[in-house]
Write a protein that holds these residues in place. Structure first.
Motif, short mmCIF file in Angstrom:
data_model
loop_
_atom_site.label_atom_id
_atom_site.label_comp_id
_atom_site.label_asym_id
_atom_site.label_seq_id
_atom_site.Cartn_x
_atom_site.Cartn_y
_atom_site.Cartn_z
N MET A 32 5.55 1.53 -3.28
CA MET A 32 4.97 1.53 -1.95
C MET A 32 5.75 2.45 -1.01
O MET A 32 5.17 3.24 -0.26
CB MET A 32 4.94 0.12 -1.38
N LEU A 33 7.09 2.36 -1.06
CA LEU A 33 7.92 3.20 -0.19
C LEU A 33 7.80 4.67 -0.58
O LEU A 33 7.78 5.56 0.28
CB LEU A 33 9.38 2.74 -0.27
N ALA A 34 7.72 4.93 -1.88
CA ALA A 34 7.57 6.31 -2.34
C ALA A 34 6.28 6.92 -1.83
O ALA A 34 6.24 8.07 -1.37
CB ALA A 34 7.63 6.37 -3.86
N GLU A 35 5.19 6.15 -1.86
CA GLU A 35 3.90 6.63 -1.36
C GLU A 35 3.94 6.81 0.15
O GLU A 35 3.40 7.78 0.69
CB GLU A 35 2.79 5.65 -1.76
N GLN A 36 4.59 5.88 0.84
CA GLN A 36 4.63 5.94 2.30
C GLN A 36 5.39 7.16 2.80
O GLN A 36 4.99 7.81 3.77
CB GLN A 36 5.27 4.66 2.86
N PHE A 37 6.52 7.47 2.14
CA PHE A 37 7.36 8.57 2.60
C PHE A 37 7.16 9.85 1.78
O PHE A 37 7.89 10.83 1.96
CB PHE A 37 8.83 8.15 2.57
#
Length: 291
Positions: A32-37
């Motif tokens: 999720m964090l990888a997709e967000q940033f």
């Protein structure tokens, strides 16, 4: 000297936790964090290790990391915080100038550096964010160009009418498959906003959290046209949303409605969820059209 990516990412994740009001114990999935940033999972993993050393997050017994109780008391490094505030202000100033028509369709980095008084490193971070969000792209050879966005009240209203047509229909698609894990992540985010986060979150953070929920539901439809149509519209309307003054009471009410919508879906009450989604979008359109 520029800081390593993992250090910058750690500061961004910390800021995201603080501004979104994410509750202690909430899991922070690497994907999720990888997709967000818009990065790979490897620097996210390194950033979370740094935050764990600062006791902002902790290693979860079931794997990965979760928000630590100390995160709400911890503060981002003063220089990092100021840099983040400055970057956000510059980002929003560019968005406002673009909507006001005072920026040309094509531009160079040097032009923006002179206009907004930022360093090249700061501008590069802002440009990466703008490109990730889909409202600029690099020109072949030299410079950048703005992509189309919604710029008038009428096109903004048309966007909501389009959402009324496709989003509730997506819930009733025969290919609809509930992504429970993704919806529970959205629920934790919305609950954190309701529990105080909505009072301090930036317009960008609010937009991201709310559009993430609606796009997650669209993804559950199994209809790629519904999902891609909504994603494209979200890119187009992003700047109009930033320009509008945030009514914190209205924003909190919409987050509470999001929780109701999620709970209806989790309970497999799809017809009721589709009807509620129509009402939710109708109310949001009416409130924002009067801003």
């Amino acid at each position: 000297m520029a800081r390593p990516l993992a250090d910058l990412l750690a500061a961004n994740i910390h800021q995201h936790i603080a501004t979104s009001g994410i509750a202690p114990g909430t899991r922070l999935p690497e994907r999720m964090l990888a997709e967000q940033f818009n990065v790979s999972r490897s620097p996210v993993r390194e950033a979370l290790k740094r935050l764990a050393a600062q006791e902002i997050v902790f290693a979860h017994p079931d794997g990965g990391y979760a928000v630590a109780a100390a995160a709400s008391k911890a503060t981002v490094d003063a220089d990092e915080s100021n840099d983040g505030d400055d970057d956000e202000a510059t980002y929003l100033a560019i968005a406002e100038d673009r909507l006001a028509g005072t920026l040309a369709d094509r531009f160079t980095e040097n032009e923006l550096i002179r206009r907004y008084g930022v360093t090249r490193a700061q501008l590069n971070a802002i440009l990466r964010r703008m490109a990730q969000e889909g409202w600029i792209e690099r020109r072949p050879g030299h410079g950048w160009m703005f992509l189309p966005v919604l710029t008038s009240a009428e096109t903004y209203r048309q966007g909501y009418r389009y959402r009324l047509l496709i989003e509730s229909a997506g819930v009733m698609e025969p290919t609809f498959r509930l992504d429970r894990e993704a919806l529970l992540r959205c629920r934790a985010e919305q609950e954190a906003l309701v529990n105080g986060g909505v009072r301090t979150a930036s317009p960008a953070a609010l937009f991201d959290a709310n559009s993430r929920l609606h796009e997650t539901i669209a993804a559950c439809s199994g209809n790629l046209f519904i999902l891609e149509g909504l994603r494209r519209l979200d890119r187009l309307r992003r700047l109009m949303e930033y320009r509008k003054a945030v009514d914190r009471d209205q924003a909190e009410r919409r987050c509470r409605e999001h929780l109701t919508l999620i709970d209806l879906l989790l309970a497999d009450q799809r017809e009721a969820a589709a009807d509620f989604l129509k009402l939710h979008l109708h109310n949001a359109a009416r409130e924002k059209a009067s801003d």
